[in-house]
Motif scaffolding. Structure first.
Motif, mmCIF file in Angstrom:
data_model
loop_
_atom_site.group_PDB
_atom_site.id
_atom_site.type_symbol
_atom_site.label_atom_id
_atom_site.label_comp_id
_atom_site.label_asym_id
_atom_site.label_seq_id
_atom_site.Cartn_x
_atom_site.Cartn_y
_atom_site.Cartn_z
ATOM 1 N N ILE A 1 55.830 24.781 44.760
ATOM 2 C CA ILE A 1 55.228 24.463 43.452
ATOM 3 C C ILE A 1 53.742 24.164 43.659
ATOM 4 N N SER A 2 52.983 24.344 42.593
ATOM 5 C CA SER A 2 51.530 24.217 42.726
ATOM 6 C C SER A 2 51.037 22.776 42.631
ATOM 7 N N VAL A 3 50.071 22.467 43.468
ATOM 8 C CA VAL A 3 49.290 21.222 43.346
ATOM 9 C C VAL A 3 47.893 21.581 42.823
ATOM 10 N N ASN B 1 45.888 25.259 41.498
ATOM 11 C CA ASN B 1 45.936 26.707 41.285
ATOM 12 C C ASN B 1 44.745 27.350 41.996
ATOM 13 N N GLY B 2 45.022 28.295 42.889
ATOM 14 C CA GLY B 2 43.984 28.896 43.714
ATOM 15 C C GLY B 2 43.092 29.888 42.992
ATOM 16 N N ILE B 3 43.484 30.292 41.797
ATOM 17 C CA ILE B 3 42.679 31.305 41.100
ATOM 18 C C ILE B 3 41.320 30.727 40.693
ATOM 19 N N VAL B 4 41.298 29.426 40.387
ATOM 20 C CA VAL B 4 40.080 28.830 39.822
ATOM 21 C C VAL B 4 38.931 28.831 40.832
ATOM 22 N N ARG C 1 57.588 33.107 36.665
ATOM 23 C CA ARG C 1 57.437 31.839 35.932
ATOM 24 C C ARG C 1 56.392 30.933 36.609
ATOM 25 N N GLY C 2 55.751 31.417 37.700
ATOM 26 C CA GLY C 2 54.797 30.566 38.428
ATOM 27 C C GLY C 2 55.434 29.801 39.568
ATOM 28 N N LEU C 3 56.663 30.231 39.942
ATOM 29 C CA LEU C 3 57.404 29.493 40.993
ATOM 30 C C LEU C 3 57.445 30.266 42.311
ATOM 31 N N LYS C 4 56.548 31.240 42.460
ATOM 32 C CA LYS C 4 56.291 31.904 43.749
ATOM 33 C C LYS C 4 57.407 32.843 44.190
ATOM 34 N N SER C 5 58.119 33.428 43.235
ATOM 35 C CA SER C 5 59.193 34.358 43.597
ATOM 36 C C SER C 5 58.651 35.518 44.421
ATOM 37 N N VAL D 1 50.565 41.883 42.168
ATOM 38 C CA VAL D 1 51.234 40.716 41.569
ATOM 39 C C VAL D 1 50.442 39.445 41.855
ATOM 40 N N THR D 2 49.206 39.572 42.336
ATOM 41 C CA THR D 2 48.397 38.399 42.669
ATOM 42 C C THR D 2 46.929 38.660 42.389
ATOM 43 N N VAL D 3 46.198 37.578 42.110
ATOM 44 C CA VAL D 3 44.749 37.687 41.898
ATOM 45 C C VAL D 3 44.025 37.492 43.232
ATOM 46 N N THR D 4 44.317 36.375 43.926
ATOM 47 C CA THR D 4 43.595 36.033 45.168
ATOM 48 C C THR D 4 44.323 36.507 46.423
ATOM 49 N N GLY D 5 45.585 36.920 46.292
ATOM 50 C CA GLY D 5 46.438 37.201 47.453
ATOM 51 C C GLY D 5 47.519 36.141 47.596
ATOM 52 N N SER D 6 47.292 34.977 46.967
ATOM 53 C CA SER D 6 48.290 33.888 46.946
ATOM 54 C C SER D 6 48.729 33.467 48.352
ATOM 55 N N PHE D 7 47.737 33.333 49.257
ATOM 56 C CA PHE D 7 48.038 32.853 50.615
ATOM 57 C C PHE D 7 48.627 31.446 50.571
ATOM 58 N N ASP D 8 48.171 30.622 49.605
ATOM 59 C CA ASP D 8 48.728 29.260 49.453
ATOM 60 C C ASP D 8 50.232 29.313 49.227
ATOM 61 N N ASP D 9 50.648 30.182 48.298
ATOM 62 C CA ASP D 9 52.066 30.285 47.952
ATOM 63 C C ASP D 9 52.883 30.843 49.123
ATOM 64 N N ALA D 10 52.327 31.860 49.785
ATOM 65 C CA ALA D 10 53.045 32.476 50.910
ATOM 66 C C ALA D 10 53.281 31.449 52.021
ATOM 67 N N THR E 1 58.469 34.959 30.271
ATOM 68 C CA THR E 1 57.767 35.016 31.558
ATOM 69 C C THR E 1 56.268 34.775 31.350
ATOM 70 N N LYS E 2 55.508 34.740 32.467
ATOM 71 C CA LYS E 2 54.083 34.386 32.409
ATOM 72 C C LYS E 2 53.276 35.347 31.541
ATOM 73 N N ASN E 3 52.263 34.785 30.906
ATOM 74 C CA ASN E 3 51.304 35.657 30.215
ATOM 75 C C ASN E 3 50.139 35.859 31.176
ATOM 76 N N SER F 1 53.279 24.994 37.015
ATOM 77 C CA SER F 1 53.196 25.517 38.382
ATOM 78 C C SER F 1 52.591 26.908 38.337
ATOM 79 N N GLY F 2 51.710 27.203 39.269
ATOM 80 C CA GLY F 2 51.073 28.517 39.320
ATOM 81 C C GLY F 2 50.391 28.843 38.014
ATOM 82 N N THR F 3 50.629 30.065 37.532
ATOM 83 C CA THR F 3 50.067 30.468 36.249
ATOM 84 C C THR F 3 51.074 30.255 35.121
ATOM 85 N N GLY F 4 52.167 29.529 35.441
ATOM 86 C CA GLY F 4 53.154 29.170 34.443
ATOM 87 C C GLY F 4 54.102 30.303 34.131
#
Ligand code: ADP
Ligand code: S3P
Length: 271
Positions: free
Chosen positions: A11-13, A15-18, A88-92, A130-139, A176-178, A239-242
């Motif tokens: 879950i997000s603490v 969001n890395g996109i910002v 849903r922003g839960l890193k599936s 399926v990612t903006v930055t690569g989502s290394f945090d989530d991985a 699902t996420k917008n 969490s994430g982008t929701g």
């Protein structure tokens, strides 16, 4: 031999996109993949969902075979079972990448450094868009667990520490996420700088601040966040982008909070 792979969720603490800096807490929800070669077709079976797009999973198989020098045109059967609701922003997506790559490696009896495996998954997620930055945090969060802060532009871990055992309640909307335009995330960069400061000493306070900020960015209501906090949650936010909301509570207190919230919930724990 059937190759088996497994990863978890997070879950997000922050969001890395910002700003490119992301932070997550690992959770116990699990994704399992099994992979066998043979036959002429490349068959992907996704448990519990007919409609989930299998392109990311196929990219993970192809790129892993490529990385270990195996002909990527071989026939295979890949099966995926995940407890993480998609989109849903839960890193599936990160969890699927890690589990599938691990299963393919296991089938071929090849070991890969865990950080190299995570970075390979990030490349797959980028290719699948399926990612903006690569989502290394989530991985990292899905694979390593604990509390993790990363630089998503450099694929570097900035901080990694155990987080202790807490209940985690997830509120899962039906929708699902917008895909909120990136400019809306960029516009809240000053607020995220303040959250980064708070995160240095108080990740749970940062999680709630981030969760409220992202609710404003994506247009979600903050009502469930308020309700969770009113019922004793230690932290709550998108969490994430929701659109899912993650709630952290003292161990043993999550069930009562889940009952009080007007949403479909999953009760799990930190990992
Ligand atoms: N169980 C699954 N099996 C295969 N692929 C999945 C599964 N769950 C998610 N995915 C992939 O991940 C994508 C969702 O990624 P994304 O929208 O970024 O959501 P999340 O925030 O959960 O990572 C799906 O379109 C699909 O490609
Ligand atoms: O696309 C991205 O780069 C990111 C998407 C978000 O997560 P979700 O994909 O779970 O929404 C976010 O939390 C993460 O830090 C970076």
């Amino acid at each position: 031999m059937t190759g088996k792979g497994e990863s978890h969720g997070c879950i997000s603490v922050m969001n890395g996109i910002v700003s490119g800096t992301g932070a997550v807490i690992g959770i116990a929800l699990r994704t399992r993949a099994s992979y066998d070669e043979g036959g002429k077709t490349q068959d992907v079976r996704i448990g519990g969902s007919e409609s989930t797009d299998d392109r990311l999973a196929r990219i993970c198989v192809g790129r892993t075979l490529d990385a270990i020098g195996v002909d990527p045109s071989a026939g295979y059967v890949l099966s995926i079972e995940s407890e993480i609701p998609p989109s849903r922003g839960l890193k599936s997506s990160s969890s699927v990448c890690n589990a599938v790559i691990s299963a393919v490696l296991a089938h071929h009896g090849v070991s890969m450094d865990v950080m190299d495996m995570i970075r390979l998954g990030v490349e797959c997620a980028k290719e699948a868009k399926v990612t903006v930055t690569g989502s290394f945090d989530d991985a990292c969060g899905c694979e390593l667990g604990g509390f993790i802060v990363t630089d998503n532009y450099r694929n570097e871990v900035l901080r990694k520490e155990p987080f202790g055992r807490y209940d985690v309640v997830l509120c899962i909307p039906e929708y699902t996420k917008n895909h909120t335009p990136r400019e809306r995330y960029n516009a809240v960069a000053p607020e995220m700088e303040r959250i980064k400061e708070v995160c240095k000493t108080d990740p749970l306070a940062a999680m709630t601040m981030n969760g409220r900020l992202i609710a404003r960015v994506t247009g979600e209501s903050e009502e469930l966040i308020d309700d969770a906090l009113a019922h004793g949650a230690l932290a709550a936010g998108i969490s994430g982008t929701g659109p899912a909301i993650a709630v952290v509570a003292e161990s043993g207190k999550g069930g009562r909070i889940a009952e009080a919230l007007d949403c479909r919930t999953i009760l799990t724990e930190t990992r």
